[in-house]
Structure formats: structure tokens, C-alpha cells
Design a protein around this motif. Structure first.
Motif, PDB file in Angstrom:
ATOM      1  N   ILE A 283      -3.680  -3.063   3.450  1.00  0.00           N
ATOM      2  CA  ILE A 283      -4.133  -3.644   2.192  1.00  0.00           C
ATOM      3  C   ILE A 283      -3.436  -4.981   1.980  1.00  0.00           C
ATOM      4  CG2 ILE A 283      -4.057  -3.390  -0.334  1.00  0.00           C
ATOM      5  CD1 ILE A 283      -3.999  -0.312   0.167  1.00  0.00           C
ATOM      6  N   SER A 284      -4.207  -5.987   1.607  1.00  0.00           N
ATOM      7  CA  SER A 284      -3.626  -7.251   1.146  1.00  0.00           C
ATOM      8  C   SER A 284      -3.599  -7.213  -0.374  1.00  0.00           C
ATOM      9  CB  SER A 284      -4.487  -8.427   1.607  1.00  0.00           C
ATOM     10  OG  SER A 284      -4.409  -8.580   2.992  1.00  0.00           O
ATOM     11  N   ALA A 285      -2.418  -7.315  -0.998  1.00  0.00           N
ATOM     12  CA  ALA A 285      -1.135  -7.532  -0.414  1.00  0.00           C
ATOM     13  C   ALA A 285      -0.201  -6.375  -0.782  1.00  0.00           C
ATOM     14  CB  ALA A 285      -0.566  -8.842  -0.916  1.00  0.00           C
ATOM     15  N   ALA A 286      -0.485  -5.226  -0.181  1.00  0.00           N
ATOM     16  CA  ALA A 286       0.383  -4.076  -0.411  1.00  0.00           C
ATOM     17  C   ALA A 286       1.106  -3.680   0.876  1.00  0.00           C
ATOM     18  CB  ALA A 286      -0.426  -2.893  -0.947  1.00  0.00           C
ATOM     19  N   GLY A 287       0.382  -3.732   1.995  1.00  0.00           N
ATOM     20  CA  GLY A 287       0.999  -3.397   3.262  1.00  0.00           C
ATOM     21  C   GLY A 287       0.187  -2.379   4.038  1.00  0.00           C
ATOM     22  N   ALA A 288       0.877  -1.705   4.971  1.00  0.00           N
ATOM     23  CA  ALA A 288       0.230  -0.706   5.815  1.00  0.00           C
ATOM     24  C   ALA A 288       0.625   0.689   5.336  1.00  0.00           C
ATOM     25  CB  ALA A 288       0.635  -0.908   7.272  1.00  0.00           C
ATOM     26  N   PHE A 289      -0.299   1.628   5.529  1.00  0.00           N
ATOM     27  CA  PHE A 289      -0.088   3.006   5.087  1.00  0.00           C
ATOM     28  C   PHE A 289      -0.656   3.948   6.143  1.00  0.00           C
ATOM     29  CE2 PHE A 289      -0.213   0.296   1.438  1.00  0.00           C
ATOM     30  CZ  PHE A 289       0.728   0.811   0.566  1.00  0.00           C
ATOM     31  N   ARG A 290      -0.116   5.186   6.158  1.00  0.00           N
ATOM     32  CA  ARG A 290      -0.581   6.167   7.137  1.00  0.00           C
ATOM     33  C   ARG A 290      -0.720   7.527   6.471  1.00  0.00           C
ATOM     34  NH1 ARG A 290       3.764   7.356  11.236  1.00  0.00           N
ATOM     35  NH2 ARG A 290       3.996   9.337  10.147  1.00  0.00           N
ATOM     36  N   THR A 291      -1.786   8.217   6.851  1.00  0.00           N
ATOM     37  CA  THR A 291      -1.909   9.633   6.499  1.00  0.00           C
ATOM     38  C   THR A 291      -1.932  10.435   7.777  1.00  0.00           C
ATOM     39  OG1 THR A 291      -3.289  11.319   5.418  1.00  0.00           O
ATOM     40  CG2 THR A 291      -4.446   9.485   6.433  1.00  0.00           C
ATOM     41  N   ASP A 292      -1.352  11.632   7.738  1.00  0.00           N
ATOM     42  CA  ASP A 292      -1.414  12.548   8.873  1.00  0.00           C
ATOM     43  C   ASP A 292      -2.207  13.804   8.548  1.00  0.00           C
ATOM     44  OD1 ASP A 292       0.079  10.884  10.546  1.00  0.00           O
ATOM     45  OD2 ASP A 292       1.978  11.666   9.765  1.00  0.00           O
ATOM     46  N   ASP A 293      -2.778  13.840   7.341  1.00  0.00           N
ATOM     47  CA  ASP A 293      -3.509  15.045   6.928  1.00  0.00           C
ATOM     48  C   ASP A 293      -4.912  14.702   6.423  1.00  0.00           C
ATOM     49  OD1 ASP A 293      -2.992  13.853   4.501  1.00  0.00           O
ATOM     50  OD2 ASP A 293      -1.520  15.343   3.851  1.00  0.00           O
ATOM     51  N   GLY A 294      -5.519  13.737   7.072  1.00  0.00           N
ATOM     52  CA  GLY A 294      -6.914  13.416   6.754  1.00  0.00           C
ATOM     53  C   GLY A 294      -7.120  12.697   5.448  1.00  0.00           C
ATOM     54  N   GLY A 295      -6.056  12.155   4.878  1.00  0.00           N
ATOM     55  CA  GLY A 295      -6.208  11.350   3.663  1.00  0.00           C
ATOM     56  C   GLY A 295      -5.707  12.004   2.404  1.00  0.00           C
ATOM     57  N   LYS A 296      -5.151  13.218   2.514  1.00  0.00           N
ATOM     58  CA  LYS A 296      -4.619  13.860   1.299  1.00  0.00           C
ATOM     59  C   LYS A 296      -3.344  13.159   0.841  1.00  0.00           C
ATOM     60  CE  LYS A 296      -6.402  18.514   2.323  1.00  0.00           C
ATOM     61  NZ  LYS A 296      -6.872  18.223   3.708  1.00  0.00           N
ATOM     62  N   THR A 297      -2.439  12.955   1.770  1.00  0.00           N
ATOM     63  CA  THR A 297      -1.171  12.311   1.414  1.00  0.00           C
ATOM     64  C   THR A 297      -0.954  11.091   2.307  1.00  0.00           C
ATOM     65  OG1 THR A 297       0.089  13.699   2.942  1.00  0.00           O
ATOM     66  CG2 THR A 297      -0.145  14.491   0.680  1.00  0.00           C
ATOM     67  N   TRP A 298      -0.252  10.122   1.743  1.00  0.00           N
ATOM     68  CA  TRP A 298      -0.047   8.845   2.442  1.00  0.00           C
ATOM     69  C   TRP A 298       1.395   8.409   2.302  1.00  0.00           C
ATOM     70  CZ3 TRP A 298      -4.114   6.171   4.856  1.00  0.00           C
ATOM     71  CH2 TRP A 298      -5.382   6.708   4.658  1.00  0.00           C
ATOM     72  N   LYS A 299       1.825   7.598   3.261  1.00  0.00           N
ATOM     73  CA  LYS A 299       3.144   6.975   3.140  1.00  0.00           C
ATOM     74  C   LYS A 299       3.036   5.510   3.564  1.00  0.00           C
ATOM     75  CE  LYS A 299       6.164   7.712   6.451  1.00  0.00           C
ATOM     76  NZ  LYS A 299       7.072   8.345   7.433  1.00  0.00           N
ATOM     77  N   PRO A 300       3.796   4.652   2.881  1.00  0.00           N
ATOM     78  CA  PRO A 300       3.854   3.258   3.325  1.00  0.00           C
ATOM     79  C   PRO A 300       4.570   3.188   4.672  1.00  0.00           C
ATOM     80  CG  PRO A 300       4.835   3.534   1.135  1.00  0.00           C
ATOM     81  CD  PRO A 300       4.645   4.893   1.701  1.00  0.00           C
ATOM     82  N   ILE A 301       4.081   2.349   5.561  1.00  0.00           N
ATOM     83  CA  ILE A 301       4.736   2.167   6.872  1.00  0.00           C
ATOM     84  C   ILE A 301       4.992   0.668   7.068  1.00  0.00           C
ATOM     85  CG2 ILE A 301       4.001   4.286   8.039  1.00  0.00           C
ATOM     86  CD1 ILE A 301       1.618   2.620   9.192  1.00  0.00           C
ATOM     87  N   ASN A 302       6.000   0.194   6.371  1.00  0.00           N
ATOM     88  CA  ASN A 302       6.269  -1.247   6.371  1.00  0.00           C
ATOM     89  C   ASN A 302       7.717  -1.585   6.715  1.00  0.00           C
ATOM     90  OD1 ASN A 302       3.556  -2.000   5.398  1.00  0.00           O
ATOM     91  ND2 ASN A 302       4.192  -0.905   3.545  1.00  0.00           N
ATOM     92  N   ARG A 303       8.457  -0.624   7.265  1.00  0.00           N
ATOM     93  CA  ARG A 303       9.859  -0.880   7.589  1.00  0.00           C
ATOM     94  C   ARG A 303       9.954  -1.871   8.750  1.00  0.00           C
ATOM     95  NH1 ARG A 303      11.885   4.174   9.089  1.00  0.00           N
ATOM     96  NH2 ARG A 303      11.691   4.777   6.911  1.00  0.00           N
ATOM     97  N   GLY A 304      10.693  -2.930   8.516  1.00  0.00           N
ATOM     98  CA  GLY A 304      10.824  -3.978   9.527  1.00  0.00           C
ATOM     99  C   GLY A 304      10.039  -5.231   9.186  1.00  0.00           C
ATOM    100  N   LEU A 305       9.104  -5.109   8.242  1.00  0.00           N
ATOM    101  CA  LEU A 305       8.385  -6.310   7.804  1.00  0.00           C
ATOM    102  C   LEU A 305       9.298  -7.121   6.892  1.00  0.00           C
ATOM    103  CD1 LEU A 305       4.823  -4.948   6.898  1.00  0.00           C
ATOM    104  CD2 LEU A 305       5.808  -5.483   9.132  1.00  0.00           C
ATOM    105  N   LYS A 306       9.172  -8.428   7.000  1.00  0.00           N
ATOM    106  CA  LYS A 306       9.958  -9.308   6.143  1.00  0.00           C
ATOM    107  C   LYS A 306       9.024 -10.403   5.628  1.00  0.00           C
ATOM    108  CE  LYS A 306      14.405 -11.666   5.990  1.00  0.00           C
ATOM    109  NZ  LYS A 306      15.519 -12.218   6.789  1.00  0.00           N
ATOM    110  N   SER A 307       8.891 -10.471   4.311  1.00  0.00           N
ATOM    111  CA  SER A 307       7.962 -11.430   3.700  1.00  0.00           C
ATOM    112  C   SER A 307       8.725 -12.265   2.682  1.00  0.00           C
ATOM    113  CB  SER A 307       6.806 -10.685   3.024  1.00  0.00           C
ATOM    114  OG  SER A 307       6.109  -9.886   3.969  1.00  0.00           O
ATOM    115  N   GLU A 308       8.963 -13.508   3.035  1.00  0.00           N
ATOM    116  CA  GLU A 308       9.827 -14.359   2.201  1.00  0.00           C
ATOM    117  C   GLU A 308       9.179 -14.725   0.872  1.00  0.00           C
ATOM    118  OE1 GLU A 308      12.792 -14.785   2.891  1.00  0.00           O
ATOM    119  OE2 GLU A 308      12.966 -14.423   5.056  1.00  0.00           O
ATOM    120  N   HIS A 309       7.844 -14.539   0.759  1.00  0.00           N
ATOM    121  CA  HIS A 309       7.159 -14.990  -0.448  1.00  0.00           C
ATOM    122  C   HIS A 309       7.096 -13.905  -1.517  1.00  0.00           C
ATOM    123  CE1 HIS A 309       4.259 -13.144   2.304  1.00  0.00           C
ATOM    124  NE2 HIS A 309       3.595 -12.773   1.242  1.00  0.00           N
ATOM    125  N   ILE A 310       7.770 -12.755  -1.317  1.00  0.00           N
ATOM    126  CA  ILE A 310       7.785 -11.727  -2.361  1.00  0.00           C
ATOM    127  C   ILE A 310       9.225 -11.536  -2.838  1.00  0.00           C
ATOM    128  CG2 ILE A 310       5.715 -10.627  -1.461  1.00  0.00           C
ATOM    129  CD1 ILE A 310       7.406  -8.450  -0.220  1.00  0.00           C
TER     130      ILE A 310
END
Lengths: 371, 98
Positions: free
Chosen positions: A178-205
Motif C-alpha cells: 500500500i502507498s503509503a503504508a507499506g507491505a503486509f502479509r497474511t498466512d491465513d487467507g486474509g483473516k489476519t495480517w502483519k506489517p512486514i517492513n522491518r529494514g525499510l528506511k524512509s527519510e521523508h516520514i
């Protein structure tokens, strides 16, 4: 001999470009849905004659079109995208709460196993699914509701869910961005989600390493190795080797690490492609030279691919959905520009030719390799 | 019968070449007319008014008999000449965009 069919979405309609496996001569058909914005078209991997198209207009809203015959005929299907429950608010550009409002469908991702199941990534960011060929749509509300949704904010292009990657090895695993939220992953078909953005660095936020708030432009994976993800972020090209748990920068020697699309070679999981753009304030190639960059090492080391591409006075952009590969050998690579050109390489990027010069601004390019 | 003129994109979508002729009941309102359009031409659902909020799309306007009816209450009766079919109910796209 195989056939290659390119599905091109533009600001004023859709086009199909078709060739045999030699990829020398192309038949151009269109415009379909003339005058409408076609953000994305994509065919089912199970039934390539089943194609879905997102058709939208500032005047008339959102339509979903479906073809069952490879794009010869189309029918409007369902276009009611209602957020689950009371939608609530997300952050507006000025940091104030803003109600969630459906605007358009950016991306359609047909299921890997069922031609009637298709996912839609929409603006304002949410993920919808249809299990009846696009007739009815329901939100997968766990994404917006996982906790950080109220803090998401739009990028300059709107708060869009633009990438949907279905993991072929784990049916319940889906990656989205999602712009501008980041990347997300579900492992259960979309019931639950977690952000997967560790290691990203964005100087403009405000917090450059925040859990959410990153302007991810595009994700890509090779289906043989779905735990490896590649990302073109607002700035930075990134790589994850653990399904998004951790990311590291692989921009290496790129002339600019700003850009929109990123794509993976059909047969070489470590070969990836990006199109560097000068900056977030100047959406055109550095030095007026349109160059695709290829890395054969999964990032880090990049080579410029220029043969057949304009190397002076070129100031087009290549948008996030506007690059794709076929599955022939050698791999074909394709991209469209905001100047209305669609370029093709039948040799994995070594040489390029324009298939068509003067379409409306190209928003999306998808490729079907047909037997 | 009520006569409705659509913008060209909606005529294409609905597969009609000219104006629509619709029966919107004995006491036709703007809401009843839009209901009749959407019942007769389901592919137009969501294109004139939002399916969730039921609000008119902001870049569309309604005109009839030289009057702008865009902001009339949805349950107000349509003007008698529209009901009688002597005036066309125009659905018009705003002059905007590129």
C-alpha cells in the motif's frame, strides 16, 4: 507455436497486443472501453481466456469488466465495493482523520487455482475478494482492522493497495503493498495480517524506520521461490529472503534508486529489472535516457539495458503496474510509458523495440503466454 | 413514459443508441427514476449514484426544462413535463478533466 498476449491499460482505454512466439510482429487491438481509465487487466492463470479489467472514470465511478473468451467480448460484472462495517478513518495528508472512501480498483489478481476467484486492491486501501467471477465483492477486513489502519496516509497518487502476490507454495499466504503504508502479509487467507517492513528506511516520514508509513511502490517474486521478495520503494530497491520479515537494500550502483516497477525474470529467480527515475520531484529518467536496469545477482550489481531505447530527450515515466515478463525462453520483458509507448525485449532485456508508439499514457502492462 | 438522455459513455455501457423511456411509477421522484434506470440497465448501477451512499456522483448533473435538478431532494416529485414525457431528463457529465 506459443502466442504472447499483452494486456495494456491506459488513461483512455485498453489495448491488446498479440504476437506469435517469435515476438517480431504484433497485432494491436483497441481501444476497448475507450475514454475510460483502465488501471489494470489480468488473466486467470487457470483459464487464460478469463480476463478481468478495472475500468474507472472520475465521472462514472468504478466498473469491473470480465471476458470469458480471451478479450473478444466483455460484460460488466459487479462494481459494489462496500467496506466492511463502519469504515472509520485513516490519516489525511495533513495528519487529520479522514473517512475511508472507495475511489477505484488499482489491481486485480485472479486466483492461482480458481478462475472465479479474484482479488481487488482498491483506493482507499483495502483488499476485496470475489468468489463468483467478479459479480459480488466482499472486503477482507482484517487488513484495515489489524491495528495500524487508522495511521495509514495516502501517497501523492492516493492511498492505493496496488500489489497482490499470491504464494503458490502456501495457499493462505498473500503479500500486499500500500502507498503509503507499506507491505503486509497474511498466512491465513486474509483473516489476519502483519506489517512486514522491518529494514525499510524512509527519510521523508517522521520515524524513518516506523512499522508502517513507508511508500512501497511495487513488490515482485519468482513463483519458484516465494519467500524471496523484491521491492521498489519510493526511494531504495530492497530485498527480503524471509517472506518479508527482514529487508535489506540492494540499490547498489543504480543511477537513481527511485522508481516504480520491479519485475523478475521468468526463469532466473535472481535476475530482476527496474526502471530508475530521477527523483520523486522529477518523474522522468535521469539524463533524458530511458534505461532498464538488470541485476543478475538479485540486486546490488546492476547493468544498464539501452539498446533500442531512447538515449536522449526522453522524459516519460514508467508506472508501477507497467512492466511484465512472458514465460518463453528467452524471457520476454515488456513495459509501457506515460508517453504511450510499449517496449518489448524478446531476449531478456538485451535489445528493445517499440511495439506501439502513440497510445494514451500507459498505466498497466500484463502478459499472457498462451500455448 | 419518462424520457432520459444519458452521456455517451453510459449509453455505450448500457448498449443503447438514444434516449431511455422508463416507467417510474405513479408518483415518480428522482429516486424512483434512478431506481428504474438501474433496474432496466443493471450495468449502470453505481455510475450515476454511489451504490453505498446513494449520493449523485459529483461530476454528474441532472437537468430538465431548463432547470438544474441536481440538488433536488431525491424524494421530491419530478416536474410534471418530465413525468408527461414532454421534457427530457438530462443526465450530464460535468465539463472537467482531460
Amino acid at each position: 507455436m506459443s502466442t504472447v498476449r499483452i494486456l495494456v491499460g491506459t488513461r483512455k482505454g485498453a489495448f491488446t497486443l498479440t504476437s506469435d512466439g517469435r515476438r517480431k510482429r504484433w497485432d494491436i487491438a483497441g481501444p476497448l472501453f475507450g475514454g475510460w481509465e483502465i488501471y489494470h487487466l489480468k488473466g486467470s492463470p487457470v483459464d487464460p481466456n478469463r480476463i478481468y479489467a478495472s475500468q474507472s472514470s472520475g465521472w462514472f465511478g468504478q466498473m469491473i469488466q470480465r471476458s470469458n473468451d480471451g478479450g473478444k467480448t466483455w460484460a460488466a460484472v459487479g462494481n459494489k465495493f462496500a467496506y466492511d462495517g463502519i469504515p472509520g478513518t485513516h490519516q489525511w495528508y495533513d495528519g487529520t482523520p479522514h473517512p475511508w472512501e472507495f475511489k477505484r480498483v488499482w489491481h486485480l489478481e485472479p486466483s492461482l487455482t480458481d478462475p472465479d476467484t479474484v482479488y481487488a486492491g482498491v483506493e482507499d486501501a483495502a483488499l476485496f475478494r470475489s468468489a463468483d467471477g467478479g459479480v459480488t465483492w466482499g472486503e477482507l477486513p482484517g487488513l484495515r482492522g489489524h491495528g495500524s489502519g487508522a495511521h495509514w496516509a495516502p501517497g501523492a497518487g492516493g492511498m492505493c493497495l496496488h500489489t497482490i502476490l499470491l504464494d503458490p507454495s502456501q495457499p493462505g499466504r498473500i503479500f500486499i503493498a500500500i502507498s503509503a503504508a507499506g507491505a503486509f502479509r497474511t498466512d491465513d487467507g486474509g483473516k489476519t495480517w502483519k506489517p512486514i517492513n522491518r529494514g525499510l528506511k524512509s527519510e521523508h516520514i517522521p520515524d524513518p524506520t516506523a512499522e508502517v508509513g513507508h511508500c512501497v511502490h511495487r513488490l515482485a517474486m519468482h513463483r519458484s521461490r516465494p519467500q524471496v521478495l523484491f521491492m521498489q520503494k519510493h526511494w531504495d530497491v530492497m530485498r527480503s529472503d524471509d517472506a518479508g520479515e527482514n529487508w535489506r537494500e540492494v540499490s547498489g550502483n543504480l543511477p537513481s534508486d527511485f522508481g516504480f516497477p520491479i519485475e523478475v525474470h521468468a526463469h532466473e529467480p535472481e535476475t530482476i529489472y527496474v526502471v530508475p527515475i530521477k527523483s520523486d520531484a522529477e518523474h522522468y529518467p535521469p539524463d533524458g535516457k530511458l534505461r532498464v536496469y538488470r541485476s543478475r545477482t538479485g540486486g546490488g550489481e546492476w547493468e544498464a539495458l539501452t539498446r533500442g531505447l531512447p538515449q536522449r530527450d526522453c522524459y516519460v515515466n514508467v508506472l508501477r503496474e507497467a512492466m511484465a515478463v512472458d514465460s518463453l525462453d528467452p524471457c520476454g520483458v515488456y513495459f509501457g510509458t506515460t508517453g504511450g509507448q510499449v517496449y518489448a525485449s524478446a531476449d531478456a532485456g538485451d535489445n528493445w523495440v517499440p511495439i506501439v508508439h502513440d497510445l494514451p499514457a500507459v498505466v498497466s502492462v500484463e502478459v499472457q503466454t498462451l500455448p | 413514459m419518462i424520457r432520459v438522455a444519458l452521456p455517451v459513455h453510459l449509453r455505450t455501457l448500457a448498449g443503447v443508441g438514444g434516449e431511455l423511456k422508463l416507467d417510474a411509477g405513479d408518483s415518480p421522484t428522482q429516486r424512483a427514476l434512478l431506481d428504474a434506470i438501474e433496474a432496466g440497465y443493471p450495468m449502470l448501477r453505481g455510475t450515476i449514484r454511489d451504490q453505498v451512499t446513494q449520493r449523485r456522483r459529483v461530476l454528474l448533473r441532472f437537468f430538465a426544462g431548463g432547470r438544474d435538478l441536481s440538488n433536488e431532494p431525491p424524494d421530491a416529485l419530478l416536474p410534471p413535463p418530465v413525468v408527461a414525457g414532454t421534457e427530457i431528463f438530462f443526465i450530464v457529465g460535468a465539463i472537467a478533466g482531460g
